[in-house]
Design a protein around this motif. Structure first.
Motif, PDB file in Angstrom:
ATOM      1  N   LYS A  69       0.822  -1.205   0.000  1.00  0.00           N
ATOM      2  CA  LYS A  69       0.000   0.000   0.000  1.00  0.00           C
ATOM      3  C   LYS A  69       0.864   1.267   0.000  1.00  0.00           C
ATOM      4  O   LYS A  69       0.344   2.376  -0.140  1.00  0.00           O
ATOM      5  CB  LYS A  69      -0.911   0.008   1.228  1.00  0.00           C
ATOM      6  N   TYR A  70       2.169   1.087   0.156  1.00  0.00           N
ATOM      7  CA  TYR A  70       3.100   2.194   0.200  1.00  0.00           C
ATOM      8  C   TYR A  70       3.942   2.221  -1.077  1.00  0.00           C
ATOM      9  O   TYR A  70       4.042   1.217  -1.786  1.00  0.00           O
ATOM     10  CB  TYR A  70       4.025   2.063   1.415  1.00  0.00           C
ATOM     11  N   PRO A  71       4.585   3.349  -1.378  1.00  0.00           N
ATOM     12  CA  PRO A  71       5.504   3.371  -2.521  1.00  0.00           C
ATOM     13  C   PRO A  71       6.594   2.322  -2.366  1.00  0.00           C
ATOM     14  O   PRO A  71       7.059   2.054  -1.249  1.00  0.00           O
ATOM     15  CB  PRO A  71       6.087   4.793  -2.470  1.00  0.00           C
ATOM     16  N   ILE A  72       6.979   1.720  -3.462  1.00  0.00           N
ATOM     17  CA  ILE A  72       8.014   0.682  -3.465  1.00  0.00           C
ATOM     18  C   ILE A  72       9.288   1.262  -4.083  1.00  0.00           C
ATOM     19  O   ILE A  72       9.264   1.780  -5.202  1.00  0.00           O
ATOM     20  CB  ILE A  72       7.550  -0.557  -4.245  1.00  0.00           C
ATOM     21  N   GLU A  73      10.385   1.154  -3.345  1.00  0.00           N
ATOM     22  CA  GLU A  73      11.653   1.724  -3.791  1.00  0.00           C
ATOM     23  C   GLU A  73      12.768   0.691  -3.671  1.00  0.00           C
ATOM     24  O   GLU A  73      12.633  -0.315  -2.970  1.00  0.00           O
ATOM     25  CB  GLU A  73      12.006   2.951  -2.946  1.00  0.00           C
ATOM     26  N   ASP A  74      13.862   0.991  -4.355  1.00  0.00           N
ATOM     27  CA  ASP A  74      15.098   0.199  -4.232  1.00  0.00           C
ATOM     28  C   ASP A  74      14.827  -1.296  -4.409  1.00  0.00           C
ATOM     29  O   ASP A  74      15.191  -2.123  -3.572  1.00  0.00           O
ATOM     30  CB  ASP A  74      15.742   0.467  -2.868  1.00  0.00           C
ATOM     31  N   VAL A  75      14.196  -1.646  -5.510  1.00  0.00           N
ATOM     32  CA  VAL A  75      13.831  -3.040  -5.785  1.00  0.00           C
ATOM     33  C   VAL A  75      15.063  -3.819  -6.246  1.00  0.00           C
ATOM     34  O   VAL A  75      15.810  -3.355  -7.113  1.00  0.00           O
ATOM     35  CB  VAL A  75      12.732  -3.116  -6.857  1.00  0.00           C
ATOM     36  N   GLN A  76      15.267  -4.990  -5.661  1.00  0.00           N
ATOM     37  CA  GLN A  76      16.317  -5.902  -6.123  1.00  0.00           C
ATOM     38  C   GLN A  76      15.686  -7.228  -6.501  1.00  0.00           C
ATOM     39  O   GLN A  76      14.959  -7.826  -5.700  1.00  0.00           O
ATOM     40  CB  GLN A  76      17.387  -6.127  -5.060  1.00  0.00           C
ATOM     41  N   ARG A  77      15.979  -7.663  -7.691  1.00  0.00           N
ATOM     42  CA  ARG A  77      15.455  -8.930  -8.194  1.00  0.00           C
ATOM     43  C   ARG A  77      16.592  -9.939  -8.259  1.00  0.00           C
ATOM     44  O   ARG A  77      17.561  -9.738  -8.984  1.00  0.00           O
ATOM     45  CB  ARG A  77      14.809  -8.729  -9.573  1.00  0.00           C
ATOM     46  N   GLY A  78      16.467 -11.002  -7.487  1.00  0.00           N
ATOM     47  CA  GLY A  78      17.511 -12.006  -7.415  1.00  0.00           C
ATOM     48  C   GLY A  78      18.448 -11.752  -6.252  1.00  0.00           C
ATOM     49  O   GLY A  78      18.559 -10.627  -5.731  1.00  0.00           O
ATOM     50  N   ILE A  79      19.155 -12.796  -5.834  1.00  0.00           N
ATOM     51  CA  ILE A  79      20.091 -12.728  -4.719  1.00  0.00           C
ATOM     52  C   ILE A  79      21.455 -12.253  -5.221  1.00  0.00           C
ATOM     53  O   ILE A  79      21.942 -12.709  -6.261  1.00  0.00           O
ATOM     54  CB  ILE A  79      20.232 -14.110  -4.047  1.00  0.00           C
ATOM     55  N   SER A  80      22.077 -11.373  -4.477  1.00  0.00           N
ATOM     56  CA  SER A  80      23.390 -10.850  -4.853  1.00  0.00           C
ATOM     57  C   SER A  80      24.409 -11.975  -5.002  1.00  0.00           C
ATOM     58  O   SER A  80      24.449 -12.911  -4.191  1.00  0.00           O
ATOM     59  CB  SER A  80      23.880  -9.857  -3.799  1.00  0.00           C
ATOM     60  N   ASN A  81      25.215 -11.875  -6.037  1.00  0.00           N
ATOM     61  CA  ASN A  81      26.337 -12.806  -6.258  1.00  0.00           C
ATOM     62  C   ASN A  81      25.892 -14.263  -6.355  1.00  0.00           C
ATOM     63  O   ASN A  81      26.607 -15.171  -5.951  1.00  0.00           O
ATOM     64  CB  ASN A  81      27.388 -12.655  -5.140  1.00  0.00           C
ATOM     65  N   PHE A  82      24.687 -14.474  -6.897  1.00  0.00           N
ATOM     66  CA  PHE A  82      24.190 -15.838  -7.101  1.00  0.00           C
ATOM     67  C   PHE A  82      23.587 -15.913  -8.491  1.00  0.00           C
ATOM     68  O   PHE A  82      22.575 -15.280  -8.773  1.00  0.00           O
ATOM     69  CB  PHE A  82      23.144 -16.201  -6.041  1.00  0.00           C
ATOM     70  N   ASP A  83      24.243 -16.651  -9.349  1.00  0.00           N
ATOM     71  CA  ASP A  83      23.812 -16.780 -10.736  1.00  0.00           C
ATOM     72  C   ASP A  83      22.671 -17.780 -10.804  1.00  0.00           C
ATOM     73  O   ASP A  83      22.875 -18.979 -10.619  1.00  0.00           O
ATOM     74  CB  ASP A  83      24.988 -17.237 -11.607  1.00  0.00           C
ATOM     75  N   ASP A  84      21.460 -17.279 -11.059  1.00  0.00           N
ATOM     76  CA  ASP A  84      20.276 -18.124 -11.021  1.00  0.00           C
ATOM     77  C   ASP A  84      19.333 -17.713 -12.148  1.00  0.00           C
ATOM     78  O   ASP A  84      19.051 -16.529 -12.332  1.00  0.00           O
ATOM     79  CB  ASP A  84      19.570 -17.976  -9.671  1.00  0.00           C
ATOM     80  N   THR A  85      18.856 -18.687 -12.891  1.00  0.00           N
ATOM     81  CA  THR A  85      17.946 -18.398 -14.005  1.00  0.00           C
ATOM     82  C   THR A  85      16.482 -18.467 -13.586  1.00  0.00           C
ATOM     83  O   THR A  85      15.597 -18.194 -14.391  1.00  0.00           O
ATOM     84  CB  THR A  85      18.185 -19.383 -15.160  1.00  0.00           C
ATOM     85  N   THR A  86      16.213 -18.838 -12.354  1.00  0.00           N
ATOM     86  CA  THR A  86      14.833 -18.948 -11.883  1.00  0.00           C
ATOM     87  C   THR A  86      14.445 -17.695 -11.091  1.00  0.00           C
ATOM     88  O   THR A  86      15.298 -16.970 -10.578  1.00  0.00           O
ATOM     89  CB  THR A  86      14.635 -20.190 -11.001  1.00  0.00           C
ATOM     90  N   SER A  87      13.149 -17.448 -11.005  1.00  0.00           N
ATOM     91  CA  SER A  87      12.630 -16.239 -10.359  1.00  0.00           C
ATOM     92  C   SER A  87      12.173 -16.583  -8.947  1.00  0.00           C
ATOM     93  O   SER A  87      11.026 -16.972  -8.724  1.00  0.00           O
ATOM     94  CB  SER A  87      11.472 -15.676 -11.185  1.00  0.00           C
ATOM     95  N   ARG A  88      13.074 -16.377  -7.978  1.00  0.00           N
ATOM     96  CA  ARG A  88      12.811 -16.865  -6.626  1.00  0.00           C
ATOM     97  C   ARG A  88      13.016 -15.842  -5.518  1.00  0.00           C
ATOM     98  O   ARG A  88      12.734 -16.149  -4.360  1.00  0.00           O
ATOM     99  CB  ARG A  88      13.697 -18.085  -6.338  1.00  0.00           C
ATOM    100  N   TYR A  89      13.490 -14.648  -5.862  1.00  0.00           N
ATOM    101  CA  TYR A  89      13.772 -13.686  -4.786  1.00  0.00           C
ATOM    102  C   TYR A  89      13.569 -12.265  -5.282  1.00  0.00           C
ATOM    103  O   TYR A  89      14.035 -11.891  -6.358  1.00  0.00           O
ATOM    104  CB  TYR A  89      15.216 -13.840  -4.300  1.00  0.00           C
ATOM    105  N   ILE A  90      12.867 -11.479  -4.475  1.00  0.00           N
ATOM    106  CA  ILE A  90      12.710 -10.054  -4.743  1.00  0.00           C
ATOM    107  C   ILE A  90      12.660  -9.319  -3.413  1.00  0.00           C
ATOM    108  O   ILE A  90      12.082  -9.819  -2.439  1.00  0.00           O
ATOM    109  CB  ILE A  90      11.451  -9.777  -5.596  1.00  0.00           C
ATOM    110  N   GLU A  91      13.286  -8.158  -3.348  1.00  0.00           N
ATOM    111  CA  GLU A  91      13.248  -7.349  -2.130  1.00  0.00           C
ATOM    112  C   GLU A  91      13.047  -5.896  -2.509  1.00  0.00           C
ATOM    113  O   GLU A  91      13.295  -5.478  -3.657  1.00  0.00           O
ATOM    114  CB  GLU A  91      14.523  -7.507  -1.306  1.00  0.00           C
TER     115      GLU A  91
END
Length: 255
Positions: A69-91
């Protein structure tokens, strides 16, 4: 602030249930897993309930989202330093806190390639969370971790012993992550439960038998834990027609 995590097992197939839940429970932040769709076909109807959406989709499989319900900022898609082709993490940072939605791999069976991938994923998640905890922010990670942390989280511990979701290496990886200083919201407020509340029930077993596992979790940083007011599992959602096999897990914090 009410924060909910939920593996919806296909957001398009489960859209009526998701809309019902939103109307009844009014979560401020909703962390979804297993979307099973790409971003361009994510149901726009959910934005009509006043949510901003950040997505990481994938055709047919996986997929995670943050609805706020609030503005969303600083979105990161995927885990840092982890090469992954699947969609499993968002912050993202929203509503004064940092939140993450995670869908940990199932692992299929112990000692399989999928199981090794799961353990590598958990190692990468540990390192990523370790770095996040150095920030001066409240942090909550919710999702389907595909790990039942203890025998109290399993309806038949002997049946599941050393099986995937309950194996010693998986539970060790869970403890390693929580020992960073994270609090398991459900255990903090388990009330008069004789056993920990389940969050997942296999479709192959009648739901009324309550043969479940607790594999969906909300983990809070120390400063978020200080604000924790309550937590619960919305078990009734699993009993609906055409329900997801997971129930929503909620915590309420004060900002």
């Amino acid at each position: 602030m009410k924060i909910v995590t939920w593996n919806v097992n296909s957001v398009r197939a489960r859209l009526p249930q998701v809309e019902l839940f939103i109307k009844e429970q009014q979560p401020d932040i909703l962390l979804l897993q297993e979307l099973k769709c790409e971003e361009h076909v994510f149901p726009s109807a959910l934005e009509d309930y006043g949510y901003n959406c950040a997505l990481l989709g994938q055709k047919t499989y996986n997929g995670v989202a943050i609805l706020s319900k609030y503005p969303i900022e600083d979105v990161q898609r995927g885990i840092s330093n982890f090469d992954d082709t699947t969609s499993r993490y968002i912050e993202a940072f929203t509503g004064g806190i940092r939140v993450a939605s995670v869908y940990v791999p199932n692992g299929q069976e112990v000692n399989s390639k999928a199981y090794e991938y799961k353990l590598h994923f958990l190692d990468a998640l540990y390192e990523h969370i370790k770095n996040l905890l150095t920030l001066d922010e409240q942090f909550i990670i919710g999702g389907d971790f595909n790990i039942a942390p203890t025998d109290e989280d399993v309806y038949a511990p002997d049946l599941w012993r050393e099986q995937v979701l309950c194996s010693t290496p998986e539970r060790a990886a869970w403890r390693k992550i929580t020992y960073l200083g994270l609090t398991d919201a459900l255990i903090q407020f388990d009330g008069n439960q004789t056993k920990n509340p389940y969050t997942w029930w296999n479709y192959r077993i009648p739901f009324v038998k309550d043969c479940g596992l607790r594999i969906d979790h909300l983990l809070l940083s120390p400063n978020a834990t200080d604000s924790l007011k309550s937590s619960t599992v919305h078990k009734y959602m699993r009993g609906l027609e055409r329900a997801s096999d997971h129930a929503p897990v909620e915590c309420v914090i004060t900002i």
